[in-house]
Design an enzyme around this catalytic site. Structure first.
Site, mmCIF file in Angstrom:
data_model
loop_
_atom_site.group_PDB
_atom_site.id
_atom_site.type_symbol
_atom_site.label_atom_id
_atom_site.label_comp_id
_atom_site.label_asym_id
_atom_site.label_seq_id
_atom_site.Cartn_x
_atom_site.Cartn_y
_atom_site.Cartn_z
ATOM 1 N N SER A 57 0.838 -1.196 0.000
ATOM 2 C CA SER A 57 0.000 0.000 0.000
ATOM 3 C C SER A 57 0.871 1.243 0.000
ATOM 4 O O SER A 57 2.025 1.209 0.435
ATOM 5 C CB SER A 57 -0.893 0.029 1.240
ATOM 6 N N ASP A 58 0.307 2.347 -0.498
ATOM 7 C CA ASP A 58 0.930 3.618 -0.189
ATOM 8 C C ASP A 58 0.750 3.823 1.314
ATOM 9 O O ASP A 58 -0.149 3.253 1.938
ATOM 10 C CB ASP A 58 0.295 4.758 -0.993
ATOM 11 N N TRP A 59 1.611 4.649 1.894
ATOM 12 C CA TRP A 59 1.635 4.791 3.351
ATOM 13 C C TRP A 59 0.348 5.489 3.825
ATOM 14 O O TRP A 59 0.163 6.680 3.645
ATOM 15 C CB TRP A 59 2.876 5.567 3.755
ATOM 16 N N GLY B 214 -2.704 4.211 2.793
ATOM 17 C CA GLY B 214 -3.652 4.064 1.706
ATOM 18 C C GLY B 214 -4.693 2.978 1.897
ATOM 19 O O GLY B 214 -5.511 2.745 0.999
#
Length: 717
Positions: A233-235, A237
């Site tokens: 995941s994006d941080w 997200g």
């Protein structure tokens, strides 16, 4: 390396808690190890421009030590401006080697989202507006990174094209536009580059967050492209344990330190214990992670060690910076300057003396060093030229979004909290009044100096107060009153050499017709300032070409004219496939500078275009390119394809091949390029696949999207 059977056996020995520990962050940039089974923690780092500095494990505080100074690499837009596959590979090698040298397992790069709008704050992290150019360079960059037993991480998948409301905006885009514009670079990096990591985007696509979007992560990435690596995941997200578990995410990371409360931590463990999800779903994620660990030799002790700040890499980074420089105007052949004739040089502009490495959000770098343009000019000219410097304008916006939000300690965490407002030290009215007062003072000083200098170089453009994560620009105008300063300088000194540092297009309309020389030099890394000095004084011959169109105004952008930007809860990509030059060409919209454009200190002639169709609709394209000037240099031959009688709506032409060619004065080379059947395909939404429309196609040999030098026709069956 271990076999798949051995990995399966390893998984069978793990407890539920140990499995859970591997699929979410236990530190800001690491998961937890399973020490009893010899499985190490998985460590990552931000890094589109180099390996980011070290933070404490559970806070965004700099550790404050010296061992994390690393190389500052040219931004991805600069890399794309080289149009050089070899330099993309070498840049990747340096990034991978330094990531491994810093003990990282995954470097969060490259960023390969398409520049839909020039206002996007992260455009400098990406590779321009064309999917073919971005894809070709991304393949090389990924392969270079992964030579050093480090995983790359393609980001941000997908349709992450603005920072405004990046956390929740819902993108509405046609399947055709996804397949022809927004997916190809990712697909190339996965299928040809063999990237081991992919990061989901913050935004939603068709109502579902990209970090747990079944269509993106399972149907397209896994099933169609055969991706076997880690989806992270994006941080911050992730928004649902259920969707993250079921829809293809392997690893959740975030910006806060409540690690056990992440969606894929205790909430997931409790759900599995209640029988809400079969353990096989979790085992599948663990297999993806272990497969990558195995390929990186994290499990067998045979891993490359890497290194960083190696002296030989600095020359490679300088070459990339040199080839990224784009010469936009050079009337009266003012450039290159003759150092022997310049005893008093005036350098104007804050960017001449400003270090860019520390800014930009997660792209920030704790650089071992950074040669600014002012330093580069001093280094190159030595003691025979007196250099006087003036900033020329007053800049109150010192710092960037990370340094001016929240509590001043956790700006990155605040960047995903919509409730946090940037702190304002002064009111807009106070700021404007102070800037006007100081700018008037600075302008008077500059104009007086300009009258008597032998040459004047202006170094302006943007900074990471504008090119930065978490915010888009309001418009394309140069900040800090630069337009007025440039106009006044050109009035006093029409021969002023205007250079602009930026990661995305800027509006030059206020002064472009008055300027005789304009040079674009991007955020070009630790050697960027010296490379610019070399270009201005003829030590090198500029060979960069634009990887994105420079529109005259932001209102000309297709996302504004045909689609929506920035939108609200939703943003509609009404321009469809007509992104960048595809729009400007097809709709005959005048631009400041077209895609693919770039000048040189020598002249090139391209001729003799031939196109021959072979089996399976493959086309061999050949032509000659000659250097008819008196300097060695390089030009970029661009091959576009145009459907002469399209039965569906298509762009007037599309880039399908390119080659950067180096030539000595008087030298001619014959170049042969191959177009496969995909060069003639479009995505048929009704049939759900790419297909060729039989007919006559024009093969265009060009120096830019607007300068076609030769045409051949082929019939595709």
């Amino acid at each position: 390396m271990k076999t798949r059977e051995q990995l399966t056996d390893l998984i069978s020995q793990m407890t539920l808690q140990e499995k859970i520990d591997m699929v979410h962050g236990n530190e800001l940039f690491a998961t937890k190890a399973v020490e009893r089974l010899g499985i190490p923690a998985f460590r990552s780092s931000d890094g589109p421009r180099g390996v980011r500095k070290e933070f404490e494990k559970d806070t965004w505080k700099d550790i404050g030590l010296t061992f994390d100074y690393t190389s500052y690499l040219p931004c991805n837009t600069a890399l794309a401006a080289t149009w050089n596959r070899e330099l993309a590979r070498s840049t990747g090698q340096i990034l991978g080697k330094e990531a491994r040298g810093r003990g990282k397992d995954m470097i969060l790069a490259p960023g390969i989202n398409i520049m839909r709008t020039p206002l996007c704050g992260r455009s400098f992290e990406y590779m321009g507006e064309d999917p073919h150019l971005a894809g070709e360079l991304a393949v090389e960059l990924v392969q270079g990174i992964e030579e050093y037993d480090v995983s790359s991480c393609l980001k941000h998948f997908a349709a992450n094209n603005q920072e405004v409301r990046r956390l929740d905006v819902d993108v509405e885009v046609s399947e055709r536009a996804l397949r022809e514009i927004y997916f190809p670079a990712f697909e190339a990096a996965v299928t040809r580059g063999k990237a081991k990591g992919v990061m989901g985007a913050y935004n939603k696509l068709r109502g579902t967050h990209c970090c747990h979007n079944e269509y993106l992560l399972k149907q397209v990435l896994r099933d169609e492209w055969g991706f076997e690596g880690i989806v992270v995941s994006d941080w911050g997200g992730v928004h649902s344990t259920k969707e993250a578990m079921e829809n293809g995410l392997d690893m959740e990371m975030s910006v806060t330190n409540n690690f056990d409360e992440y969606y894929m931590a205790n909430p997931l463990k409790e759900a599995i214990e209640k029988g809400e999800y079969p353990i096989e779903l979790l085992d599948e994620k663990i297999m993806h992670i272990l497969t990558v660990m195995n390929e990186l030799h994290m499990l067998d002790g045979e891993r490359k060690s890497g290194s960083y700040n190696d002296i030989e890499d600095k020359q490679a980074l300088r070459r990339t910076a040199e080839e990224s420089i784009v010469l936009l105007k050079n009337e009266e052949s003012i450039l290159p300057l003759d150092a022997k004739k310049i005893k008093r040089l005036l350098v104007v502009g804050e960017n001449a003396n400003r270090r860019q490495a520390p800014g930009g959000g997660s792209a920030e770098i704790k650089a071992l060093y950074e040669i600014t343009p002012l330093l580069g000019l001093h280094m190159l000219l030595g003691g025979n030229t007196e250099i006087t410097y003036h900033p020329g304008y007053y800049n109150m916006d010192i710092g960037n979004i990370w340094a001016n939000t929240g509590d001043g300690e956790n700006g990155q965490a605040d960047s995903i909290d919509a409730s946090v407002e940037p702190k304002k030290k002064t009111t807009p009215e106070e700021k404007k009044a102070l800037e006007e007062k100081m700018n008037a003072k600075y302008l008077a000083e500059v104009l007086e100096e300009a009258k008597t200098a032998d040459a004047v170089i202006y170094v302006g453009g943007l900074t990471h107060d504008y090119d930065t994560e978490g915010q888009d620009r309001a418009d394309m105008k140069l900040p800090y009153g630069q337009d007025k300063l440039i106009c006044e300088l050109l009035h006093v000194r029409p021969d002023t050499v205007v250079t602009l540092l930026a990661g995305s297009p800027v509006d030059m309309s206020a002064w472009l017709d008055k300027a005789q020389t304009v040079c674009l030099h991007w955020y070009a890394g630790m050697e960027g300032g010296y490379a610019l000095a070399e270009a201005l004084f003829g030590r090198i011959n500029p060979s960069g070409h634009l990887p994105e169109t420079f529109p005259i105004h932001e209102s000309d952008c297709p996302a504004v004219v045909l689609g929506e930007y920035p939108g609200g809860d939703k943003v509609r990509y009404g321009e469809d496939i007509f992104v960048g030059y595809r729009y400007y060409d097809t709709y005959e919209v005048k631009t400041a500078f077209p895609f693919g454009y770039g000048l040189s200190y020598t002249d090139f002639v391209m001729s003799g275009l031939q196109a021959v169709v072979s089996e399976a609709n493959r086309v061999q394209v050949s032509f000659c390119i000659s250097n008819v000037g008196d300097r060695a240099g390089a030009d970029v031959a661009q091959i576009y394809v145009s459907d002469k009688f399209p039965k569906v709506k298509k762009a007037s032409k599309e880039l399908k091949a390119f080659e950067k060619v180096y030539l000595e004065p008087g030298e001619t080379k014959k170049i042969t390029l191959q177009l496969d059947e995909r060069a003639f395909m479009y995505y048929d939404e009704k049939k759900g696949c790419f297909r060729v429309e039989p007919g006559t196609y024009s093969i265009l040999l060009a120096k830019s999207a607007e300068e076609i030098v030769d045409v051949a026709e082929v019939v595709i069956a």
